[in-house]
Structures are given as structure tokens and as C-alpha cells.
Scaffold this motif. Structure first.
Motif, short mmCIF file in Angstrom:
data_model
loop_
_atom_site.label_atom_id
_atom_site.label_comp_id
_atom_site.label_asym_id
_atom_site.label_seq_id
_atom_site.Cartn_x
_atom_site.Cartn_y
_atom_site.Cartn_z
N ILE A 26 0.83 -1.20 0.00
CA ILE A 26 0.00 0.00 0.00
C ILE A 26 0.87 1.25 0.00
O ILE A 26 0.61 2.21 -0.73
CB ILE A 26 -0.96 -0.01 1.21
CG1 ILE A 26 -2.00 -1.13 1.03
CG2 ILE A 26 -1.65 1.34 1.37
CD1 ILE A 26 -2.96 -1.27 2.19
N GLU A 27 1.92 1.25 0.78
CA GLU A 27 2.84 2.38 0.81
C GLU A 27 3.66 2.43 -0.47
O GLU A 27 4.45 1.52 -0.74
CB GLU A 27 3.76 2.30 2.02
CG GLU A 27 4.68 3.51 2.17
CD GLU A 27 5.56 3.42 3.41
OE1 GLU A 27 6.44 4.28 3.56
OE2 GLU A 27 5.36 2.49 4.21
N LEU A 70 -5.30 5.90 -5.51
CA LEU A 70 -4.71 5.78 -4.18
C LEU A 70 -5.54 6.50 -3.13
O LEU A 70 -5.69 6.03 -2.00
CB LEU A 70 -3.27 6.30 -4.20
CG LEU A 70 -2.30 5.50 -5.07
CD1 LEU A 70 -0.93 6.16 -5.09
CD2 LEU A 70 -2.19 4.06 -4.60
N GLU A 71 -6.10 7.66 -3.52
CA GLU A 71 -6.95 8.40 -2.59
C GLU A 71 -8.22 7.61 -2.27
O GLU A 71 -8.64 7.52 -1.11
CB GLU A 71 -7.31 9.75 -3.20
CG GLU A 71 -8.17 10.62 -2.29
CD GLU A 71 -8.50 11.96 -2.92
OE1 GLU A 71 -9.53 12.55 -2.56
OE2 GLU A 71 -7.72 12.42 -3.79
N GLU A 74 -7.42 4.51 -0.03
CA GLU A 74 -7.23 4.89 1.37
C GLU A 74 -8.57 5.18 2.03
O GLU A 74 -8.83 4.74 3.16
CB GLU A 74 -6.33 6.12 1.45
CG GLU A 74 -6.03 6.57 2.87
CD GLU A 74 -5.10 7.77 2.91
OE1 GLU A 74 -4.98 8.38 3.99
OE2 GLU A 74 -4.50 8.10 1.87
N SER A 75 -9.45 5.90 1.33
CA SER A 75 -10.77 6.23 1.86
C SER A 75 -11.60 4.96 2.05
O SER A 75 -12.30 4.81 3.05
CB SER A 75 -11.48 7.18 0.90
OG SER A 75 -12.80 7.43 1.34
N GLU A 78 -10.48 3.12 5.16
CA GLU A 78 -10.86 3.83 6.38
C GLU A 78 -12.35 3.71 6.67
O GLU A 78 -12.77 3.52 7.81
CB GLU A 78 -10.48 5.31 6.27
CG GLU A 78 -8.98 5.56 6.33
CD GLU A 78 -8.65 7.03 6.21
OE1 GLU A 78 -9.59 7.83 6.01
OE2 GLU A 78 -7.46 7.38 6.33
N THR A 119 -2.20 -4.96 -0.90
CA THR A 119 -3.46 -5.19 -1.60
C THR A 119 -3.29 -6.27 -2.66
O THR A 119 -2.17 -6.54 -3.12
CB THR A 119 -3.94 -3.91 -2.31
OG1 THR A 119 -2.96 -3.50 -3.27
CG2 THR A 119 -4.20 -2.80 -1.32
#
Length: 216
Positions: A26-27, A70-71, A74-75, A78, A119
Motif C-alpha cells: 500500500i505504501e 490511491l486516494e 485509502e478512503s 478507512e 493489496t
């Protein structure tokens, strides 16, 4: 079980699938594994793929897509948790051009329940589905338009957004007035105001805004 142990355990099953399976950190979205069919398309060995590290996303994907991707990922993690699956269209660059794929992604490995680290993506080509490819292209164009005009759109009042929606559907001013229970002069005033704010001069441009912001 470590992520490397998981890959070793399931890699033979991944190879049996018709699409391409990819596992990324992920990073930095660094690749850790890809099935043979995907490596052949890229013209790489697995070792060469892993060596691309963070450059992987820049070498094979469009920058605008990666930013959104990527945004959103991440959302998704979360808000929905690590068990959810996110499905999307995207383009991959190989053999000198971009190719459309449909893909699904979810968390493959986590160090702890709230600390996902990798992922898994499963992707299938869309080149045999011309209509789907055209629709995917339109969706990306609309997404780009919405992003570029976000600030202008959000200067509109609630009523102006309603007028934009109705205008985008081809409704005449007298019908808008009836539907919203306001005068035709008021409708005309709102139309003038929103056209000025959006910097548009015709109905085609208004439809473009309405479509981009899901008002149709």
C-alpha cells in the motif's frame, strides 16, 4: 503468516486464473507479485518488476488515475474496513500504448486489524468489449472535468444546482418554473447567474456540467 508466505501458498492458484493478479504494498504502491500472464505483457521478470518499486505506478499507469486510485483506496479502507472490495476501470501501458482493464482490489495482508500493508488486484482486459471501453473513457473524461471545475461548481447555490439539473435534462423554463413553484423570471435569473459562475454560454456546456456532477 507473512505476506511472502501467503504469496507462496496461493501463487499456483493465481496462475490458474484467466486475468492478471497483482499484489502491491500500500505504501508507495510497490509491486511484490504478478502472475506470469501480466509479466509477459510488460516484458518483465518478477525480479525486474519488484525492482521498479515506486516507479511502477509511473511507468504503467496514468498519473491522474493513480492520484484518484490511491486516494479512493485509502478512503475505502478507512470507511469500509479491510474486508471490502473496490471495483474500477483503468488503463495499463504496455507495448507502447494504453489498454483498458476492469479490476477489483481488496486488502491482501495486514499486520494488525487496522494496519493493512498489501493489496491484491485482479484485472481482466476489456478490449473485446468496445462499448464498455467507450463508456470507461467517458467516465474518466467526466471525472477529469469534475475535478478541474470543482471550485466553480461549488459556488452554485442549492437552487442553481436544481436549475442546472433540470436544464441539463432539456426542461424548458416554463416547466422549471412550474416544477419549482417559482416565476419564469426567477428561473431566468438563476440561469444567468449559474452560467456566469460556471463561465458557460450554451446548453451543451450546461449538460456537460450536469453529467459530470451526476445531476442527470
Amino acid at each position: 503468516m507473512t505476506v511472502e508466505e501467503k504469496i507462496s501458498t496461493y501463487s499456483k492458484e493465481f496462475e490458474k486464473l484467466p486475468g492478471v493478479t497483482v499484489i502491491n504494498e500500500i505504501e508507495g504502491f510497490k509491486p511484490l507479485f504478478m502472475t506470469t500472464n501480466g509479466l509477459k505483457l510488460l516484458g518483465l521478470t518478477l525480479r525486474e518488476l519488484i525492482a521498479t518499486k515506486e516507479n511502477y505506478q509511473h511507468l504503467y499507469f496514468k498519473p491522474k488515475f493513480m492520484g484518484d486510485y490511491l486516494e479512493t483506496l485509502e478512503s475505502m479502507i478507512e470507511q469500509e474496513g479491510i474486508e471490502e472490495t473496490y471495483t474500477f476501470f483503468h488503463q495499463v501501458k504496455y507495448q507502447g500504448s494504453y489498454h483498458w482493464y476492469a479490476a477489483s482490489i481488496k486488502v491482501f495482508h495486514a499486520e494488525a486489524p487496522l494496519k493493512p500493508t498489501h493489496t491484491i488486484t485482479y484485472a481482466v482486459p476489456l478490449e473485446d468489449f468496445e462499448w464498455t471501453m467507450k463508456r470507461a473513457e467517458r467516465l474518466m473524461e467526466e471525472t477529469d472535468f469534475a475535478r478541474q471545475n470543482f471550485e466553480k461548481f461549488h459556488t452554485l447555490s442549492r437552487r442553481e444546482v436544481e436549475i442546472l439539473s433540470l436544464s441539463g435534462r432539456g426542461m424548458r423554463m416554463n416547466k422549471m418554473a412550474e416544477k419549482l413553484n417559482i416565476s419564469i423570471d426567477t428561473v431566468n435569473s438563476h440561469l444567468k447567474s449559474l452560467r456566469k459562475k460556471l463561465e458557460v454560454s450554451n446548453s451543451i456546456e450546461l449538460i456537460e456540467y450536469a453529467r459530470a456532477y451526476d445531476l442527470l
